[in-house]
Write a protein that holds these residues in place. Structure first.
Motif, PDB file in Angstrom:
ATOM      1  N   VAL A  42      98.942  -8.217  37.297  1.00 56.71           N
ATOM      2  CA  VAL A  42     100.171  -7.441  37.266  1.00 56.71           C
ATOM      3  C   VAL A  42     101.142  -8.239  36.407  1.00 56.71           C
ATOM      4  CG1 VAL A  42     102.068  -6.493  38.627  1.00 56.71           C
ATOM      5  CG2 VAL A  42      99.738  -6.495  39.559  1.00 56.71           C
ATOM      6  N   LYS A  43     101.665  -7.601  35.388  1.00 57.98           N
ATOM      7  CA  LYS A  43     102.570  -8.265  34.452  1.00 57.98           C
ATOM      8  C   LYS A  43     103.998  -8.279  34.983  1.00 57.98           C
ATOM      9  CE  LYS A  43      99.294  -8.486  31.334  1.00 57.98           C
ATOM     10  NZ  LYS A  43      98.361  -9.528  31.523  1.00 57.98           N
ATOM     11  N   ASP A  44     104.752  -9.309  34.610  1.00 56.86           N
ATOM     12  CA  ASP A  44     106.189  -9.402  34.874  1.00 56.86           C
ATOM     13  C   ASP A  44     106.520  -9.203  36.360  1.00 56.86           C
ATOM     14  OD1 ASP A  44     108.772  -9.885  33.971  1.00 56.86           O
ATOM     15  OD2 ASP A  44     109.185  -7.755  33.643  1.00 56.86           O
ATOM     16  N   VAL A  45     105.803  -9.907  37.250  1.00 52.68           N
ATOM     17  CA  VAL A  45     105.955  -9.702  38.694  1.00 52.68           C
ATOM     18  C   VAL A  45     107.343 -10.043  39.215  1.00 52.68           C
ATOM     19  CG1 VAL A  45     103.511  -9.950  39.230  1.00 52.68           C
ATOM     20  CG2 VAL A  45     104.968 -11.954  39.272  1.00 52.68           C
ATOM     21  N   LYS A  46     108.012 -10.989  38.570  1.00 47.39           N
ATOM     22  CA  LYS A  46     109.333 -11.397  39.063  1.00 47.39           C
ATOM     23  C   LYS A  46     110.360 -10.273  38.949  1.00 47.39           C
ATOM     24  CE  LYS A  46     108.767 -16.314  38.464  1.00 47.39           C
ATOM     25  NZ  LYS A  46     109.411 -17.572  38.085  1.00 47.39           N
ATOM     26  N   HIS A  47     110.099  -9.299  38.071  1.00 51.94           N
ATOM     27  CA  HIS A  47     111.039  -8.199  37.864  1.00 51.94           C
ATOM     28  C   HIS A  47     110.544  -6.872  38.437  1.00 51.94           C
ATOM     29  CE1 HIS A  47     112.121 -11.193  34.752  1.00 51.94           C
ATOM     30  NE2 HIS A  47     113.322 -10.930  35.241  1.00 51.94           N
ATOM     31  N   LYS A  49     110.144  -4.714  41.526  1.00 54.24           N
ATOM     32  CA  LYS A  49     110.641  -4.601  42.898  1.00 54.24           C
ATOM     33  C   LYS A  49     109.506  -4.348  43.897  1.00 54.24           C
ATOM     34  CE  LYS A  49     113.909  -1.956  45.774  1.00 54.24           C
ATOM     35  NZ  LYS A  49     113.205  -2.270  46.958  1.00 54.24           N
ATOM     36  N   GLU A  50     108.563  -3.462  43.553  1.00 55.07           N
ATOM     37  CA  GLU A  50     107.502  -3.131  44.496  1.00 55.07           C
ATOM     38  C   GLU A  50     106.616  -4.335  44.810  1.00 55.07           C
ATOM     39  OE1 GLU A  50     105.973  -1.832  40.392  1.00 55.07           O
ATOM     40  OE2 GLU A  50     107.870  -1.726  41.454  1.00 55.07           O
ATOM     41  N   ILE A  51     106.416  -5.213  43.832  1.00 56.52           N
ATOM     42  CA  ILE A  51     105.612  -6.416  44.058  1.00 56.52           C
ATOM     43  C   ILE A  51     106.388  -7.415  44.920  1.00 56.52           C
ATOM     44  CG2 ILE A  51     104.470  -8.388  42.945  1.00 56.52           C
ATOM     45  CD1 ILE A  51     103.017  -5.698  42.575  1.00 56.52           C
ATOM     46  N   GLN A  52     107.662  -7.594  44.618  1.00 54.22           N
ATOM     47  CA  GLN A  52     108.490  -8.492  45.430  1.00 54.22           C
ATOM     48  C   GLN A  52     108.594  -7.961  46.865  1.00 54.22           C
ATOM     49  OE1 GLN A  52     109.462 -11.538  44.384  1.00 54.22           O
ATOM     50  NE2 GLN A  52     108.415 -11.054  42.468  1.00 54.22           N
ATOM     51  N   ASP A  53     108.670  -6.638  47.027  1.00 53.52           N
ATOM     52  CA  ASP A  53     108.705  -6.045  48.370  1.00 53.52           C
ATOM     53  C   ASP A  53     107.406  -6.308  49.128  1.00 53.52           C
ATOM     54  OD1 ASP A  53     111.277  -5.120  47.945  1.00 53.52           O
ATOM     55  OD2 ASP A  53     110.669  -3.038  47.574  1.00 53.52           O
ATOM     56  N   LEU A  54     106.266  -6.276  48.428  1.00 57.77           N
ATOM     57  CA  LEU A  54     104.987  -6.601  49.076  1.00 57.77           C
ATOM     58  C   LEU A  54     104.966  -8.060  49.524  1.00 57.77           C
ATOM     59  CD1 LEU A  54     102.341  -4.747  46.879  1.00 57.77           C
ATOM     60  CD2 LEU A  54     103.017  -4.215  49.231  1.00 57.77           C
ATOM     61  N   GLY A  55     105.553  -8.933  48.725  1.00 55.63           N
ATOM     62  CA  GLY A  55     105.653 -10.345  49.116  1.00 55.63           C
ATOM     63  C   GLY A  55     106.504 -10.522  50.361  1.00 55.63           C
ATOM     64  N   ARG A  56     107.654  -9.839  50.402  1.00 54.55           N
ATOM     65  CA  ARG A  56     108.519  -9.876  51.590  1.00 54.55           C
ATOM     66  C   ARG A  56     107.771  -9.338  52.815  1.00 54.55           C
ATOM     67  NH1 ARG A  56     111.984  -8.181  48.029  1.00 54.55           N
ATOM     68  NH2 ARG A  56     113.603  -9.631  47.441  1.00 54.55           N
ATOM     69  N   PHE A  57     107.071  -8.225  52.618  1.00 55.89           N
ATOM     70  CA  PHE A  57     106.282  -7.629  53.699  1.00 55.89           C
ATOM     71  C   PHE A  57     105.255  -8.624  54.230  1.00 55.89           C
ATOM     72  CE2 PHE A  57     102.197  -5.634  54.768  1.00 55.89           C
ATOM     73  CZ  PHE A  57     102.558  -4.897  55.888  1.00 55.89           C
ATOM     74  N   ALA A  81     100.491 -11.940  40.625  1.00 58.09           N
ATOM     75  CA  ALA A  81      99.850 -10.880  41.395  1.00 58.09           C
ATOM     76  C   ALA A  81      98.696 -10.282  40.610  1.00 58.09           C
ATOM     77  CB  ALA A  81     100.864  -9.784  41.745  1.00 58.09           C
ATOM     78  N   GLN A  82      97.685  -9.859  41.353  1.00 56.03           N
ATOM     79  CA  GLN A  82      96.574  -9.096  40.800  1.00 56.03           C
ATOM     80  C   GLN A  82      96.405  -7.866  41.670  1.00 56.03           C
ATOM     81  OE1 GLN A  82      93.284 -11.894  40.874  1.00 56.03           O
ATOM     82  NE2 GLN A  82      93.449 -12.121  38.662  1.00 56.03           N
TER      83      GLN A  82
END
Length: 128
Positions: A42-47, A49-57, A81-82
Motif C-alpha cells: 500500500v503506497k503512501d500509508v502515512k497519508h 486515513k483508512e490505513i491509519q484507522d486500521l492501525g488504531r483499530f 502496509a500490505q
C-alpha cells in the motif's frame, strides 16, 4: 439429471480434490485476470486515513484483549502496509506504538470482510 454411477462420482470427487489441493498449495491463484492471494504494498500509508484507522483499530483491539496482563500500548502511526485479497482483504500493518515511554514496532494483521461489514484483528506481535 445427475449421474449416480459410483465410478463417475469417484472420478469427479478425486478431480475436484486434486484441483483444490493444487490451488491451496499455491500462494496465488488467477481469478478473472487478477491474482487472488497476492500481497501488494500500500503506497503512501502515512497519508491514507483508512490505513491509519486500521492501525488504531488494531491497537484498540490488542489493548482490549490484554485484560490486565501487560502494558497497554498507545497508537502512533502505521509506517508500512500490505494488502492481500482473500474472501475480503487481509492487511499486514507495521504499527508504531508506545509501551510506557518506549516506542516499539508491531506487526498487525487485520481482516476486512466487506460482505459481512466486519473487521477482525488476527494478530498483533512485537517486531524484534
Amino acid at each position: 439429471m445427475a449421474n449416480s454411477n459410483p465410478r463417475v462420482l469417484l472420478c469427479t470427487t478425486l478431480t475436484l480434490s486434486i484441483l483444490f489441493a493444487i490451488a491451496a498449495s499455491s500462494s496465488t491463484v488467477r481469478l478473472g485476470g487478477g491474482l487472488f492471494g497476492e500481497r501488494t504494498d500500500v503506497k503512501d500509508v502515512k497519508h491514507k486515513k483508512e490505513i491509519q484507522d486500521l492501525g488504531r483499530f488494531s491497537v484498540t483491539e490488542y489493548n482490549a484483549n490484554l485484560a490486565g496482563r501487560g502494558l497497554r500500548v498507545s497508537f502512533v502511526e502505521v509506517v508500512a502496509a500490505q494488502r492481500q485479497v482473500v474472501s475480503g482483504f487481509m492487511y499486514y500493518l507495521t504499527v508504531v506504538a508506545t509501551e510506557g515511554s518506549v516506542s516499539k514496532r508491531f506487526q498487525a494483521v487485520v481482516v476486512l470482510e466487506a460482505s459481512l461489514k466486519s473487521k477482525e484483528l488476527v494478530s498483533f506481535d512485537p517486531i524484534e
